[in-house]
Motif scaffolding. Structure first.
Motif, short mmCIF file in Angstrom:
data_model
loop_
_atom_site.label_atom_id
_atom_site.label_comp_id
_atom_site.label_asym_id
_atom_site.label_seq_id
_atom_site.Cartn_x
_atom_site.Cartn_y
_atom_site.Cartn_z
N ALA A 195 0.84 -1.19 0.00
CA ALA A 195 0.00 0.00 0.00
C ALA A 195 0.88 1.25 0.00
O ALA A 195 2.07 1.20 0.32
N ARG A 200 -6.40 4.94 -1.74
CA ARG A 200 -7.29 3.90 -2.25
C ARG A 200 -7.84 4.35 -3.61
O ARG A 200 -7.93 5.55 -3.89
N GLY A 204 -11.90 0.96 -3.45
CA GLY A 204 -11.36 0.70 -2.12
C GLY A 204 -10.09 -0.11 -2.11
O GLY A 204 -9.58 -0.49 -1.05
N ARG A 205 -9.53 -0.39 -3.28
CA ARG A 205 -8.31 -1.19 -3.37
C ARG A 205 -7.11 -0.33 -2.98
O ARG A 205 -6.96 0.79 -3.45
N ARG A 206 -6.22 -0.90 -2.15
CA ARG A 206 -5.04 -0.19 -1.66
C ARG A 206 -3.73 -0.69 -2.27
O ARG A 206 -2.69 -0.08 -2.10
N PRO A 225 -2.63 1.53 -5.26
CA PRO A 225 -3.58 0.87 -6.16
C PRO A 225 -3.28 1.17 -7.63
O PRO A 225 -4.11 1.72 -8.36
#
Length: 279
Positions: A195, A200, A204-206, A225
Motif C-alpha cells: 500500500a 485507495r 477501495g483497493r489499496r 492501487p
C-alpha cells in the motif's frame, strides 16, 4: 487410506488424461531414496507413500506448516478444499509447470514439491485464500502466518493470484490484502506489492493490480492501487508508484519508462537486464 495416504477425488477423475507427472515424481523419489539414504524416509512418506501427485504436494506442505495443528489434520483440510474447488487442482499444476519452465535450477519435478519455498508458499496461499473465501478467517490467517514464518513468503489470504505464477527464491516477498496478480506472472525475491499510505482507488483497493505475463525483478516495490499492464517488465530494485503501460519496461527509483518490454513474454524469459532498452 493406508499408510497415511491422502485421498484426492474429483467428479471428472475418470475423464482426465493419464498424469505423466506422477510417474515421473515417483521415479525421482525412488532415485533420491537410493542415492541419498538420509532422505529415504522423506521420499517414502512424502511421495512413495501417497496416492497421487496432489496428495504428495499436500502431504509435504502440511508437514512443513503444521505448527499448532497436526500435519495429518492440516493435510485433510487441504484435501477437502481441493475436492471442493477444482480450480485449486488446475492452479497448482500450472504453478508447477511454471517452475519447470522458468527456473533453470529446477532439474526435477520433486524439487519444487519437496524443497522450493516459493512454490510451497504459493500453494499455502492458495489454500489460505480458499479458506478466506469460505469465511474461515482464523484458519486462513493461521496458514498465512505459518507460511511467513517457515517459508518467508508473506501473502495476505485475501490477495487474488492467478494461475501459472512463479515465485523464485521467495525470501522477503510480501503481497498485500487487496493486491491482484494475473496469470503467468513471475516474481523474484524481495518483491513488495504494498500500500501507499491510506491511498485507495474508487473500489477501495489499496494495493497493485498486476497484469498477465508480467515479470517483477528482485527487490522491486510496487506501491498503491496502481495498474501494471500485461507483459510488462519491472526492473530489479525499482520503486513503482504510478501506472505501467502494457508491454513496457520500467526501472529505477522512482521507476521511469525505458521502452518496450524486450520480448513477448517477460515472465517466461526471466530477463532482468535492461540493456536492450538503452539503460
Amino acid at each position: 487410506m493406508p499408510n497415511g495416504q491422502i485421498a484426492i477425488r474429483s467428479e471428472d477423475e475418470a475423464k482426465r488424461p493419464t498424469d505423466i507427472l506422477w510417474p515421473r515424481l515417483r521415479r525421482e523419489a525412488e532415485e533420491m531414496r537410493e542415492a541419498e539414504p538420509a532422505l529415504a524416509r522423506l521420499a517414502s512418506s512424502a511421495v512413495l507413500g501417497q496416492a497421487s501427485i496432489e496428495a504428495a504436494m499436500i502431504h509435504r506442505l502440511a508437514s512443513r506448516l503444521g505448527g499448532d495443528l497436526s500435519p495429518g489434520l492440516l493435510a485433510q483440510l487441504f484435501a477437502q478444499a481441493m475436492e471442493r474447488d477444482g480450480a485449486l487442482r488446475r492452479a497448482w499444476r500450472l504453478d508447477l509447470a511454471a517452475v519447470l519452465d522458468r527456473d533453470p535450477a529446477a532439474a526435477a519435478v520433486a524439487e519444487p514439491i519437496l524443497h522450493f519455498k516459493g512454490f510451497q508458499g504459493l500453494q499455502a496461499h492458495r489454500f489460505a485464500h480458499r479458506f478466506w473465501r469460505e469465511g474461515r478467517r482464523d484458519l486462513a490467517l493461521f496458514l498465512a502466518d505459518r507460511a511467513s514464518e517457515v517459508l518467508q513468503v508473506d501473502i495476505h489470504p485475501a490477495a487474488r493470484l492467478g494461475a501459472g505464477v512463479f515465485i523464485d527464491h521467495a525470501t522477503g516477498v510480501v503481497i498485500g490484502e487487496t493486491a491482484e496478480v494475473g496469470d503467468n506472472v513471475s516474481i523474484l525475491q524481495g518483491v513488495l506489492l504494498g500500500a501507499n499510505g491510506a491511498l485507495r482507488d474508487a473500489n477501495g483497493r489499496r494495493h497493485p493490480r498486476i497484469g498477465r505475463g508480467v515479470m517483477i525483478g528482485a527487490g522491486a516495490k510496487i506501491l498503491g492501487p496502481v495498474e501494471v499492464g500485461r507483459c510488462s517488465r519491472i526492473g530489479a530494485g525499482s520503486v513503482v508508484t504510478g501506472p505501467v503501460a502494457a508491454n513496457t519496461t520500467v526501472a529505477g527509483s522512482p521507476a521511469r519508462f525505458l521502452g518496450h518490454s524486450g520480448c513477448a513474454e517477460p515472465a517466461r524469459a526471466m530477463d532482468q537486464m535492461v540493456f536492450d532498452v538503452g539503460l
